[in-house]
Write an enzyme that holds these catalytic residues in place. Structure first.
Site, mmCIF file in Angstrom:
data_model
loop_
_atom_site.group_PDB
_atom_site.id
_atom_site.type_symbol
_atom_site.label_atom_id
_atom_site.label_comp_id
_atom_site.label_asym_id
_atom_site.label_seq_id
_atom_site.Cartn_x
_atom_site.Cartn_y
_atom_site.Cartn_z
ATOM 1 N N ASP A 591 -48.988 -35.352 62.596
ATOM 2 C CA ASP A 591 -49.350 -36.760 62.737
ATOM 3 C C ASP A 591 -50.505 -36.909 63.727
ATOM 4 O O ASP A 591 -51.491 -37.599 63.446
ATOM 5 C CB ASP A 591 -48.137 -37.566 63.198
ATOM 6 C CG ASP A 591 -48.443 -39.053 63.313
ATOM 7 O OD1 ASP A 591 -48.683 -39.688 62.278
ATOM 8 O OD2 ASP A 591 -48.445 -39.572 64.449
ATOM 9 N N LYS A 595 -54.548 -37.892 62.926
ATOM 10 C CA LYS A 595 -55.288 -38.936 63.647
ATOM 11 C C LYS A 595 -56.591 -38.376 64.216
ATOM 12 O O LYS A 595 -57.646 -39.024 64.149
ATOM 13 C CB LYS A 595 -54.430 -39.508 64.773
ATOM 14 C CG LYS A 595 -53.229 -40.298 64.281
ATOM 15 C CD LYS A 595 -52.341 -40.740 65.436
ATOM 16 C CE LYS A 595 -51.119 -41.492 64.948
ATOM 17 N NZ LYS A 595 -50.200 -41.864 66.037
#
Length: 733
Positions: A591, A595
């Site tokens: 995750d 990003k």
């Protein structure tokens, strides 16, 4: 520059309204500005029907408006002036009044006098400068006003003027609006703001059609055509005096002044369609012998001008009809909008259809107004944004509960779906009741259903909110875009896809003319991508980004001090909605890495996910088991992470999960993983759940640009989704 403000009778209906208007004038006006006023409420009607018997009631009504005045002397002066006027009116009624214009003029005089007293402003009777002859304003009016204009805030009577002999004359219907634009023209003011009881010009009459919304901007020609066809907000004469190349007209609401309004100027609006309008009392007249003055008032004609469509009956065979029109720019009956209007008009008994000058309108004359449900469906086809929410869990549920209702006038929520079931309703799904409707009406979901639902949707625009973490959904983005669907994503999969897929998606975006907003994919509601885009747009060069990119991992490690097992903290974060549905999507570092990759690509750096070194906190033997089994064995994370924590403590440091992206001489260095930081480090002292982004650039090299705030949680993410939706609506406006 001077500005002119005009307040109508509905804005001045009672004493409280006068106080509200006075407050608005203090807030929006400066020295030299002019305020034009109408008579209070229904005062003009009372004056037109006035008798000696009703005169005392009229005086009492006017005296009741004085209650907001501070100061005995002011009240005494206003009372004395009112008494003198009432005595003059009584004498005129006794003698048999011959000038009704003189009688109705008192409504504006009393209104302007009262507001001037409230504001300690200058009172100006328009009869001192506005010369009217045969219903027309005379050229000398300009010089007369310029000669007596001052730098004081001035309150002017609308609606009235005087002829060359000094006799009172009026400007007729909507005369005060006309007065305001005349004053603006004479004084070369920058703008005129008409304050009324609606928040501007709507896509349809909001009192008659639920879902109509305010247009932020209209081109001057469009507004003029809308006024010609009977807009309840604008009169055709109102725009006439203005030079819209350097002046603008603004419509705002007295009772909701912060809602914005409609700005009218010569600038071309972004979109073609402006408003759906209708009016009764239109007549099909046999008028071969009609004068040029009559013909100038016709909405349309047929048979070479032998038949006119007029706002009044003319001749012996006039047939009463209803006008139904679409106003905008570049309109044509062969367009989808024109065909939709024609189809609805057929339901009302279509008599004739016409096209306005320069394609500014499409006009259908019908025997009766079609059913309200048909008009509502037509309005949706022309103006509404049909919305499908995919992912109705934490973020989706929060958006539906708290944010969707705020955009109800513009959005039509017609679809809900998760991984297992779906609900579509062209009649709309009420956000306040979405859970019950989804539970009762949801059907099993199959691949391809979503695309078919978009193809059948009768809305002007389509929007998919992808609030999932699904790669399968992201893979369908090109198909959605080609079907005319705009996208708002909290799903990181598309932005972090392999470069080939990412490039193809952007090619499809350009070719389809759709928009994709994805600001919540990094930092939830924090404006990280927007900041990077702004820097690059200003000619800056990005050199690196560092920080804590995962709100989940921030929350975990801010709370991980050894007093609770790490596994227990993971369960708490999951229960609070801080993690992905499968917490391994946070713990494995993917995750945070996605990003970082999204930010790198925002800066134009062509990185792949494989180029990022990722410190995976999930042991290899727990990576490929089911989610349920992972939760059952969650405590197997505890020992290695406690050991890492103790090692950091032994050095007097803190344990944090940090991302770094740097441009170096030999390429890029991109990492996400555990680091030990001093207690004074900016990344070490965050509120649990925060993200922090330190952006370094040519302009922000020594002192990075810092963006910090909550980076996880359904409410802040839903707020970020709402911001993206509002950006899309602004782009569509």
């Amino acid at each position: 520059m001077r500005h002119i403000h005009k307040f109508g009778g509905s804005s001045l209906a009672d004493a409280d309204c006068y106080l509200k208007v006075a407050a608005l004038v203090r807030r929006h006006c400066q020295k030299g500005d002019v305020v034009v006023v109408s008579a209070s409420g229904d005062t003009t009607d009372h004056l037109l029907a006035l008798t000696l018997d009703s005169l005392p009631a009229l005086k009492a009504q006017q005296q009741a408006l004085f209650k907001g005045i501070e100061g005995v002397d002011k009240v005494a002066q206003l009372s004395a002036a009112l008494s003198a006027d009432i005595n003059a009116i009584e004498q005129a009624l006794t003698d048999g009044i011959t000038n009704s214009d003189w009688l109705v003029s008192f409504g504006e005089i009393w209104s302007a006098r009262l507001l001037a007293a409230l504001l300690d402003a200058r009172f100006l009777d328009a009869r001192d400068f506005l010369v009217i002859a045969d219903g027309q304003v005379q050229p000398q009016s300009r010089e007369r006003l310029q000669a007596i204009a001052s730098d004081e805030l001035t309150i002017v009577t609308g609606f009235i003027g005087a002829d060359a002999q000094g006799e009172t004359r009026t400007l007729g219907r909507n005369g005060s609006d006309y007065s305001a634009t005349l004053v603006a023209s004479f004084l070369e003011a920058a703008s005129v703001t008409i304050w009324t009881d609606v928040s501007g010009i709507y896509t349809a009459d909001p009192r008659k059609l639920e879902g109509a919304y305010t247009q932020n901007h209209l081109a001057g020609k469009v507004a003029t055509e809308l006024a010609r066809l009977g807009s309840p907000v604008l009169h055709p004469r109102t725009l006439g005096p203005l030079d819209l190349t350097r002046q603008q007209l603004i419509i705002r609401c007295t009772f909701a002044p912060d809602e914005g309004g409609t700005r009218i100027s010569t600038e071309r609006a972004n979109k073609n369609l402006a408003s759906l309008t209708w009016r009764g009392d239109v007549y099909r007249c046999h008028a071969a012998e009609a004068s040029s003055d009559i013909r100038a008032q016709a909405y349309a004609e047929e048979e070479g001008g032998a038949i006119l469509y007029l706002p009044f009956a003319f001749g012996e065979q006039a047939e009463k009809l209803t006008l139904l029109a679409l106003v905008g720019q570049g309109l044509d009956w062969q367009s989808p909008a024109g065909q939709a209007l024609a189809n609805v008009a057929q339901q009302g008994g279509l008599v004739h259809q016409a096209k306005g000058p320069e394609g500014l309108s499409l006009i259908a004359f019908v025997r009766e107004l079609p059913a309200k449900s048909l008009l509502a469906r037509l309005h949706d086809q022309l103006f509404a944004v049909g919305v499908v929410v995919l992912g109705v869990g934490n973020i989706g549920g929060c958006w539906l509960d708290g944010f969707a209702p705020r955009l109800k006038d513009r959005l039509r929520l017609y679809g809900l779906a998760n991984s297992k079931k779906q609900l579509f309703s062209l009649n709309g799904i009420k956000p306040a009741n979405w859970r019950n409707e989804f539970a009762k009406g949801g059907e099993p979901r199959f691949e391809g259903d979503l695309l078919e639902a978009f193809k059948k949707a009768p809305f002007a625009h389509l929007l998919l909110l992808d609030l999932t973490a699904s790669k399968a959904v992201a893979d369908q983005y090109p198909k959605f875009l080609n079907a005319g669907v705009h996208l708002v994503s909290a799903n990181k999969q598309a932005g972090s896809a392999p470069l080939g897929e990412y490039d193809r998606l952007h090619v499809t975006l350009r070719q389809s003319g759709r928009r994709w907003f994805y600001n919540t994919t990094v930092g939830a509601g924090l404006p990280v991508q927007a900041a990077i885009r702004d820097l690059l747009g200003c000619g800056d060069d990005l050199e690196g980004v560092g920080g804590v990119f995962s709100g989940t991992l921030c929350w975990l490690f801010q709370n991980f001090d050894g007093t609770k097992p790490f596994s227990q903290l993971v369960k708490e974060a999951h229960a609070k909605g801080f993690t992905e549905p499968d917490p391994r999507d946070d713990l494995n570092g993917l995750d945070a890495a996605r990003k970082l990759l999204i930010l790198a690509r925002e800066a134009g750096w062509r990185l792949e996910l494989d180029n990022i070194h990722i410190d995976n906190l999930v042991p290899e033997h727990l990576r490929n088991i089911s989610r349920d089994e992972f939760f059952a064995r969650l405590d197997e994370l505890d020992q290695p992470l406690l050991a890492a924590l103790n090692q950091a403590k032994a050095k007097g440091k803190l344990l944090r999960y940090v991302g770094n992206l740097r441009q170096e001489e030999d390429g890029f260095r991109a990492t996400v993983g555990l680091e030990t930081l001093d207690a004074t480090h900016p990344f070490a002292n965050l509120t649990a759940g925060d993200n922090i982004f330190a952006i370094q650039s040519r302009y922000y090299r020594e002192n990075p640009l810092i963006i910090r705030g909550p980076g996880a949680g359904p409410h802040v993410t839903a707020a970020g989704v709402q911001s993206d939706v509002i950006q899309l609506l602004s782009w569509l406006a």
